[in-house]
Design a protein around this motif. Structure first.
Motif, PDB file in Angstrom:
ATOM      1  N   SER A 158     -38.671 -17.023 -28.289  1.00  0.00           N
ATOM      2  CA  SER A 158     -37.864 -15.722 -28.774  1.00  0.00           C
ATOM      3  C   SER A 158     -37.490 -15.055 -27.241  1.00  0.00           C
ATOM      4  CB  SER A 158     -38.532 -14.769 -29.370  1.00  0.00           C
ATOM      5  OG  SER A 158     -39.707 -14.097 -28.858  1.00  0.00           O
ATOM      6  N   THR A 159     -36.216 -14.503 -27.393  1.00  0.00           N
ATOM      7  CA  THR A 159     -35.655 -13.854 -26.240  1.00  0.00           C
ATOM      8  C   THR A 159     -36.591 -12.904 -25.694  1.00  0.00           C
ATOM      9  OG1 THR A 159     -33.278 -14.153 -27.058  1.00  0.00           O
ATOM     10  CG2 THR A 159     -33.603 -12.399 -25.185  1.00  0.00           C
ATOM     11  N   TRP A 160     -37.245 -12.044 -26.762  1.00  0.00           N
ATOM     12  CA  TRP A 160     -38.388 -10.817 -26.089  1.00  0.00           C
ATOM     13  C   TRP A 160     -39.440 -11.673 -25.577  1.00  0.00           C
ATOM     14  CZ3 TRP A 160     -36.744 -11.675 -30.919  1.00  0.00           C
ATOM     15  CH2 TRP A 160     -37.663 -11.844 -31.926  1.00  0.00           C
ATOM     16  N   ASN A 161     -39.984 -12.695 -25.983  1.00  0.00           N
ATOM     17  CA  ASN A 161     -41.000 -13.406 -25.569  1.00  0.00           C
ATOM     18  C   ASN A 161     -40.801 -13.831 -24.208  1.00  0.00           C
ATOM     19  OD1 ASN A 161     -43.041 -12.750 -27.176  1.00  0.00           O
ATOM     20  ND2 ASN A 161     -42.969 -14.486 -28.573  1.00  0.00           N
ATOM     21  N   MET A 162     -39.886 -14.479 -23.685  1.00  0.00           N
ATOM     22  CA  MET A 162     -39.257 -14.857 -22.657  1.00  0.00           C
ATOM     23  C   MET A 162     -39.169 -13.804 -21.445  1.00  0.00           C
ATOM     24  SD  MET A 162     -38.547 -18.418 -22.666  1.00  0.00           S
ATOM     25  CE  MET A 162     -37.486 -18.845 -21.418  1.00  0.00           C
ATOM     26  N   MET A 164     -43.225 -12.441 -21.049  1.00  0.00           N
ATOM     27  CA  MET A 164     -44.053 -13.432 -20.523  1.00  0.00           C
ATOM     28  C   MET A 164     -43.589 -13.757 -19.161  1.00  0.00           C
ATOM     29  SD  MET A 164     -45.155 -15.943 -23.320  1.00  0.00           S
ATOM     30  CE  MET A 164     -43.609 -16.920 -23.715  1.00  0.00           C
ATOM     31  N   LEU A 165     -42.297 -13.953 -18.909  1.00  0.00           N
ATOM     32  CA  LEU A 165     -41.759 -14.568 -17.459  1.00  0.00           C
ATOM     33  C   LEU A 165     -41.817 -13.358 -16.652  1.00  0.00           C
ATOM     34  CD1 LEU A 165     -39.326 -17.161 -18.711  1.00  0.00           C
ATOM     35  CD2 LEU A 165     -41.771 -17.634 -17.585  1.00  0.00           C
ATOM     36  N   ARG A 166     -41.236 -12.212 -16.782  1.00  0.00           N
ATOM     37  CA  ARG A 166     -40.943 -11.286 -15.970  1.00  0.00           C
ATOM     38  C   ARG A 166     -42.178 -10.920 -14.941  1.00  0.00           C
ATOM     39  NH1 ARG A 166     -39.606  -6.015 -14.416  1.00  0.00           N
ATOM     40  NH2 ARG A 166     -37.249  -5.712 -13.901  1.00  0.00           N
ATOM     41  N   PRO A 167     -43.293 -10.559 -15.381  1.00  0.00           N
ATOM     42  CA  PRO A 167     -44.628 -10.366 -14.535  1.00  0.00           C
ATOM     43  C   PRO A 167     -44.700 -11.373 -13.723  1.00  0.00           C
ATOM     44  CG  PRO A 167     -44.940  -9.519 -16.864  1.00  0.00           C
ATOM     45  CD  PRO A 167     -43.787 -10.326 -16.976  1.00  0.00           C
ATOM     46  N   LEU A 168     -44.967 -12.664 -14.184  1.00  0.00           N
ATOM     47  CA  LEU A 168     -44.881 -14.027 -13.432  1.00  0.00           C
ATOM     48  C   LEU A 168     -43.947 -13.920 -12.489  1.00  0.00           C
ATOM     49  CD1 LEU A 168     -46.171 -16.232 -16.323  1.00  0.00           C
ATOM     50  CD2 LEU A 168     -47.585 -14.845 -14.897  1.00  0.00           C
ATOM     51  N   PHE A 169     -42.877 -13.778 -12.630  1.00  0.00           N
ATOM     52  CA  PHE A 169     -41.656 -13.844 -11.596  1.00  0.00           C
ATOM     53  C   PHE A 169     -41.885 -13.004 -10.573  1.00  0.00           C
ATOM     54  CE2 PHE A 169     -38.091 -15.910 -14.365  1.00  0.00           C
ATOM     55  CZ  PHE A 169     -38.852 -16.935 -14.429  1.00  0.00           C
ATOM     56  N   VAL A 170     -42.129 -11.587 -10.971  1.00  0.00           N
ATOM     57  CA  VAL A 170     -42.522 -10.806  -9.863  1.00  0.00           C
ATOM     58  C   VAL A 170     -43.548 -11.106  -8.900  1.00  0.00           C
ATOM     59  CG1 VAL A 170     -43.479  -8.197  -9.499  1.00  0.00           C
ATOM     60  CG2 VAL A 170     -41.640  -8.739 -11.256  1.00  0.00           C
ATOM     61  N   GLU A 171     -44.900 -11.678  -9.671  1.00  0.00           N
ATOM     62  CA  GLU A 171     -46.032 -12.152  -8.844  1.00  0.00           C
ATOM     63  C   GLU A 171     -45.721 -13.424  -7.946  1.00  0.00           C
ATOM     64  OE1 GLU A 171     -49.990 -12.712  -7.748  1.00  0.00           O
ATOM     65  OE2 GLU A 171     -49.032 -10.942  -8.774  1.00  0.00           O
ATOM     66  N   VAL A 215     -33.754 -13.059 -17.327  1.00  0.00           N
ATOM     67  CA  VAL A 215     -35.131 -12.448 -16.683  1.00  0.00           C
ATOM     68  C   VAL A 215     -34.754 -12.257 -15.126  1.00  0.00           C
ATOM     69  CG1 VAL A 215     -37.419 -12.555 -16.276  1.00  0.00           C
ATOM     70  CG2 VAL A 215     -36.436 -13.152 -18.604  1.00  0.00           C
ATOM     71  N   TRP A 216     -34.229 -13.387 -14.563  1.00  0.00           N
ATOM     72  CA  TRP A 216     -34.171 -13.302 -13.077  1.00  0.00           C
ATOM     73  C   TRP A 216     -33.003 -12.079 -12.972  1.00  0.00           C
ATOM     74  CZ3 TRP A 216     -37.305 -14.735  -9.635  1.00  0.00           C
ATOM     75  CH2 TRP A 216     -37.942 -15.875  -9.829  1.00  0.00           C
ATOM     76  N   GLU A 217     -32.085 -11.917 -13.509  1.00  0.00           N
ATOM     77  CA  GLU A 217     -30.926 -11.220 -13.266  1.00  0.00           C
ATOM     78  C   GLU A 217     -31.542  -9.672 -13.619  1.00  0.00           C
ATOM     79  OE1 GLU A 217     -27.867 -12.123 -16.047  1.00  0.00           O
ATOM     80  OE2 GLU A 217     -27.047 -13.826 -14.398  1.00  0.00           O
ATOM     81  N   SER A 218     -32.440  -9.309 -14.538  1.00  0.00           N
ATOM     82  CA  SER A 218     -33.111  -8.133 -14.658  1.00  0.00           C
ATOM     83  C   SER A 218     -34.081  -7.683 -13.556  1.00  0.00           C
ATOM     84  CB  SER A 218     -33.984  -8.088 -15.878  1.00  0.00           C
ATOM     85  OG  SER A 218     -35.207  -8.739 -15.702  1.00  0.00           O
ATOM     86  N   LEU A 219     -34.464  -8.665 -12.645  1.00  0.00           N
ATOM     87  CA  LEU A 219     -35.096  -8.013 -11.451  1.00  0.00           C
ATOM     88  C   LEU A 219     -34.142  -7.417 -10.420  1.00  0.00           C
ATOM     89  CD1 LEU A 219     -37.545 -11.175 -10.949  1.00  0.00           C
ATOM     90  CD2 LEU A 219     -37.916  -9.226 -12.126  1.00  0.00           C
ATOM     91  N   PRO A 220     -34.850  -6.485  -9.582  1.00  0.00           N
ATOM     92  CA  PRO A 220     -34.170  -5.914  -8.622  1.00  0.00           C
ATOM     93  C   PRO A 220     -33.486  -7.021  -7.799  1.00  0.00           C
ATOM     94  CG  PRO A 220     -36.194  -4.875  -8.720  1.00  0.00           C
ATOM     95  CD  PRO A 220     -36.340  -6.090  -9.653  1.00  0.00           C
TER      96      PRO A 220
END
Length: 968
Positions: free
Chosen positions: A716-720, A723-730, A769-774
């Motif tokens: 689902s869109t919300w699960n992507m 789940m992914l946003r914190p891992l991308f930041v890390e 998700v990438w676009e949502s990061l600073p």
């Protein structure tokens, strides 16, 4: 069945078939939203596109896939037999298609089959060569009137006269629908036309020709066929048997050819010709006289709402529910001839027994009635004495009641439920065979199908080569395995290496705060004596130091557990934590268990992962007592990974150790994704999991998991997002704020019909998700995305020719097949990266769906293969890329993180369930057309989904467990 077509601008010469695959930068135009509400959706062109299928088969119009850039040039050329057979000739004529309506269109398949096979229907059809899909479509070379209507009297067909309780006369309507031209299929295989409906219709028709004859003489389950008596079978337990059959499937393949993929089929059935009493005995393992009491419901304190009671169905009742829908015959002494061939269907098992279940029996001569129980009825009416008159009764679909000992299961009754652990073990013993045995079984299965004597083949001039295809393959050169201090191992073609005498490449900080607990309540296994535990710890510490690890505390606490597993984790945690000075905390907890048991294991992991946020390691008492160095080494590879290290990495041939070699020339992130589903009949949630590489080598992966609704394959869109946003930041933090330039998304478990959903939904959400990061919207312009799907749900097997095979005749690791059995125009390949320990090796089928990076085929396939040597739990290469393997492990562990839930029989309210289904349907339609639901609709879908399956208990991240490899 693969029906891929070439995208514009491809390099393999396939026919153009639509807009080219997006190339260039990772940026894309804003996705158009698909509006809600739903009124009039049935007229929407997107709905019609989604429904563009034929007869419910798996053959679908493909979307524009990436074309094959070429064949690999690395490795050495070899020849491999594959279990595929070339179709030498097929019809190139025009056939007539008809809609067949039997009854009101909602009749059961068994009735439809009986009417189709009736003499009256045969007479009405006239002429040979009719093909029927078993549902609504039929084909023939004979032109029939535009529409005909007639009736079939099945009682008359059986020689019975009128007078039954219900009419057995069925109305049949046969209506001409279209002509199907088979000529375009060859044009498509020649690359002259694109895949369209005409080609699809031709493939569908030929597939039905392939299945028509074996479906008449064998027991068919989709594309698998079994002897009706299940002659080649093995009894498991629980009243279930495993049986062998043959599988066959028509495919369009590389090289402009049609092939038939044939393989051994294994499936589970209810034990044939056994009484349901015998079956129930195998299931319950309790004396029959206790069954009626076992079926009663009981009250149990609610865990969700403390202080209240809830009504619970007994385990025995749940087990006996599985008998529903079994077809059976009734057999007893002095049975009338007129009743001997009757077939019944189980509706339910009732708790009443034959002694105390009464009914009113009417005297046909006098009309008088008397009250009589079932046991006395059979005794007085037929002089049949029940041996077990105090056990539950079988109730049929029509409401009749029969004693279990008189009900005999028919042959071919499929067992549709998830098999138990012990059944699985027995099934594996039965199904696993070495390559030469499997090859012989395939040929024997094809003899039973008998293509040469197939009357439909003869009618339509169809012929298949009876010898397996020999394809030109490649054997890739295996990498070396690099350890610390420049030491390497060369696995060669053996597919394994030794770790003793080596040091791990990276070890974590000193092991200081840890403890051990012995649990003797996991099963019937032997207990582990205290001295054995102490000796194991001594050897464990010594081995860890040999591998380069540091142990600051050589005398960890050792405790004896208790029945409450959650309390055990709490006790061990608190005991170890007493010696920690803030901000120190326990690093790892060890548990020695006396048997394998899923439920207590999951409770243990839930407490450790979610309550305390500490990694844990479970070990079997039997192995601890043996205290062998090899077992300790295997445990240490997992412990080292959980604590933050990794043991070894792949080193391409010709590369020097200690040079920091990596397969990537630019900062690259690998993402693995998988969705696991509950077993058949289970109401549990599907579990989505993603893994993200956390170093430049692609060796260590962090993971996240979440519930994903009920049997929903697309994440689902919300699960992507979650789940992914914190891992991308890390990931970005670890690399000093750098964004990856190349993202490789590796997806497991999706079928070919879902490929476009992966691109239109999951890839879109991944980029969002990438676009949502600073600064993400700017940096994503320089990111390139590659999407690869891996699948093991196929029937292709390799049978390599000597000398390119191991002692069991399995392929060597690195065997690659790109020709003859792959798709005609898409970029796909079969790779056997591992060494099969038992049975016949199953290669992984990789399909590259999207590639903005324009990866060279040699580099991409080499990277996938060599990374299989970096799996942290094993000193052998694994079959699938580790990113996918880890996602599968995380999805499986996610079950342990479920919240306790007590849903009613129907789950959420009917209106909410209906609204959720409407939103899911709308989302599927939107994905088909590259659109997406509105923000409000997506949020509403999330609420409704989580109402049915709440979100998982999150990991407690006090000690950084979210960044650890907690799932291995």
């Amino acid at each position: 069945m693969s029906t891929g077509r070439a995208a514009g601008g491809g390099s393999s010469g396939g026919p153009p078939s639509g807009p080219p695959t997006p190339k260039g930068s990772g940026s894309e135009p804003k996705t158009e939203e698909y509006p809600i509400p739903y009124e009039g959706r049935e007229t929407d062109p997107a709905i019609r596109l989604r429904n563009m299928r034929l007869t419910g088969e798996e053959y679908e119009l493909p979307f524009d896939q990436l074309t094959r850039p070429g064949f690999v040039t690395i490795g050495k050329p070899i020849q491999v037999d594959v279990n595929a057979f070339k179709v030498l000739s097929w019809p190139s004529i025009t056939v007539h298609q008809y809609d067949v309506l039997i009854g009101n269109g909602a009749e059961k398949r068994g009735l439809i089959e009986a009417v189709w096979k009736s003499e009256e229907f045969k007479k009405q059809r006239g002429g040979p060569g009719w093909i029927f899909d078993g549902n609504r479509l039929a084909w023939s070379t004979h032109k029939q009137p535009a529409q005909r209507t007639f009736s079939v009297d099945l009682d008359k067909e059986k020689g019975k006269g009128p007078g039954g309780r219900t009419s057995n006369i069925h109305r049949v309507q046969v209506r001409f629908s279209k002509t199907v031209d088979l000529h375009p299929l060859q044009a498509y295989l020649n690359g002259q036309v694109a895949m369209d409906n005409t080609v699809l219709e031709a493939i569908t028709f030929i597939d039905h020709v392939l299945r028509a004859y074996p479906s008449e003489k064998l027991l068919s389950i989709k594309r698998s066929f079994f002897d009706r008596e299940l002659k080649e079978r093995r009894e498991l337990n629980g009243g279930v048997v495993a049986a062998k059959g043959v599988y066959q499937s028509l495919r369009v393949a590389q090289g402009g050819q049609l092939i038939v993929n044939a393989d051994v089929a294994n499936s589970c059935f209810w034990a044939p010709h056994r009484t349901l009493l015998w079956v129930a005995r195998q299931m319950l393992l309790q004396p029959p006289e206790t069954w009626c009491s076992l079926l009663e419901t009981y009250e149990k304190p609610s865990k969700v709402n403390p202080g209240t009671m809830r009504l619970v169905e007994s385990t025995a009742a749940k087990q006996l529910k599985r008998l529903k829908k079994i077809r059976f015959k009734v057999v007893y002494d002095n049975m009338p001839e007129s009743l001997k061939n009757k077939t019944y269907v189980v509706d339910e098992v009732i708790s009443g027994c034959a002694n105390d279940t009464f009914f009113e029996q009417k005297n046909p001569e006098t009309g008088a009635t008397r009250r009589i129980n079932i046991a006395d009825y059979f005794l007085k009416q037929y002089n049949a004495t029940l041996k077990h008159s105090w056990i539950p009764l079988i109730k049929t679909k029509r409401g009749a009641l029969y004693p279990m000992e008189y009900c005999v299961a028919l042959e071919g009754e499929r067992y549709p439920f998830k098999v138990s652990e012990t059944q699985t073990a027995e099934m594996i013993k039965f199904a696993v065979t070495k390559p030469d045995v499997r090859q012989t079984s395939i040929y024997n299965g094809l003899k039973a199908i008998n293509w040469g004597a197939d009357p439909y083949f003869n009618h339509y001039k169809m012929k298949i080569n009876d010898k397996m295809i020999t394809t030109n393959a490649r054997l890739l050169q295996p990498p070396e395995v690099e350890f610390a201090k420049g030491k390497t191992e060369k696995p060669g073609t053996q597919g394994r290496w030794r770790i003793d005498g080596k040091q791990f490449i990276q070890t974590p900080e000193a092991l200081k705060h840890w403890g051990v607990m012995v649990l003797d309540n996991f099963g019937r296994g032997s207990k582990c004596p205290f001295p054995a535990v102490q000796q194991f710890i001594v050897n464990f510490i010594g081995e860890y130091q040999k591998y380069g690890g540091t142990v600051a505390n050589r005398q960890p606490v050792i405790l004896q557990g208790q029945p409450d597993v959650a309390k055990c984790v709490e006790t061990l945690w608190e005991t170890v934590a007493k010696n920690c000075k803030p901000p120190e905390r326990p690093q790892i907890l060890f548990f020695i268990v006396n048997a394998k048991s899923t439920d207590p294991y999951n409770r243990l992991k839930k407490s450790a992962d979610c309550r305390y946020g500490v990694v844990s390691q479970v070990m079997q008492a039997a192995h601890v007592q043996k205290n062998q160095s090899q077992y300790i080494g295997n445990v240490l590879m997992k412990v080292n990974a959980k604590l933050g290290g990794f043991s070894f990495r792949a080193l391409s041939a010709g590369q020097k150790p200690n040079t920091g070699f990596t397969h990537f020339k630019v900062p690259t992130m690998i993402i693995g994704a998988d969705v696991s589903h509950p077993g058949p009949g289970s109401l549990g949630a599907s579990m989505a999991a993603v893994t993200v590489s956390m170093d430049k080598f692609g060796a260590r992966y962090a993971a996240a998991c979440q519930s994903n609704g009920s049997r929903v394959e697309m994440i689902s869109t919300w699960n992507m997002e979650d789940m992914l946003r914190p891992l991308f930041v890390e990931w970005c933090t670890k690399l000093g704020g750098m964004f990856p330039q190349h993202v490789i998304y590796m997806r497991d478990g999706v079928s070919e019909g879902q490929f476009q959903h992966v691109l239109h939904q999951e890839l879109r959400d991944l980029k969002a998700v990438w676009e949502s990061l600073p600064t993400g919207k700017q940096k994503i312009l320089n990111m390139k995305f590659t999407v690869i799907v891996a699948s093991k749900r196929h029937h292709i097997r390799f049978f390599p020719k000597p000398p390119n095979r191991d002692q069991n005749n399995n392929p060597y690791p690195g065997t690659l097949v790109e020709r003859d059995v792959t798709t005609p125009f898409s970029w796909d390949f079969y790779l056997c990266a591992h060494r099969a320990i038992q049975g016949t090796a199953r290669p992984v089928h990789y399909t590259v769906l999207h590639d903005e990076k324009k990866c060279p085929q040699d580099w991409l396939i080499k990277m996938i293969y060599e990374h299989s040597y970096q799996y942290v739990r094993s000193s052998t290469p694994v079959s699938v890329h580790p990113a996918i393997y880890y996602a599968h492990l995380a999805a499986r562990r996610a079950v342990a993180h479920e919240r306790q839930q007590e849903l009613g029989p129907g789950g959420p309210r009917t209106s909410e369930a209906r609204e959720r289904d409407d939103l899911i349907e709308a989302q599927q339609v939107a994905d088909q057309t590259g659109k997406r639901l509105t923000r409000n609709a997506r949020e509403r879908l999330r609420v409704l989904t989580e109402l049915e399956h709440p979100r998982l208990i999150p990991l407690h991240d006090g000690g950084g467990i979210k960044r650890a490899m907690w799932y291995v």
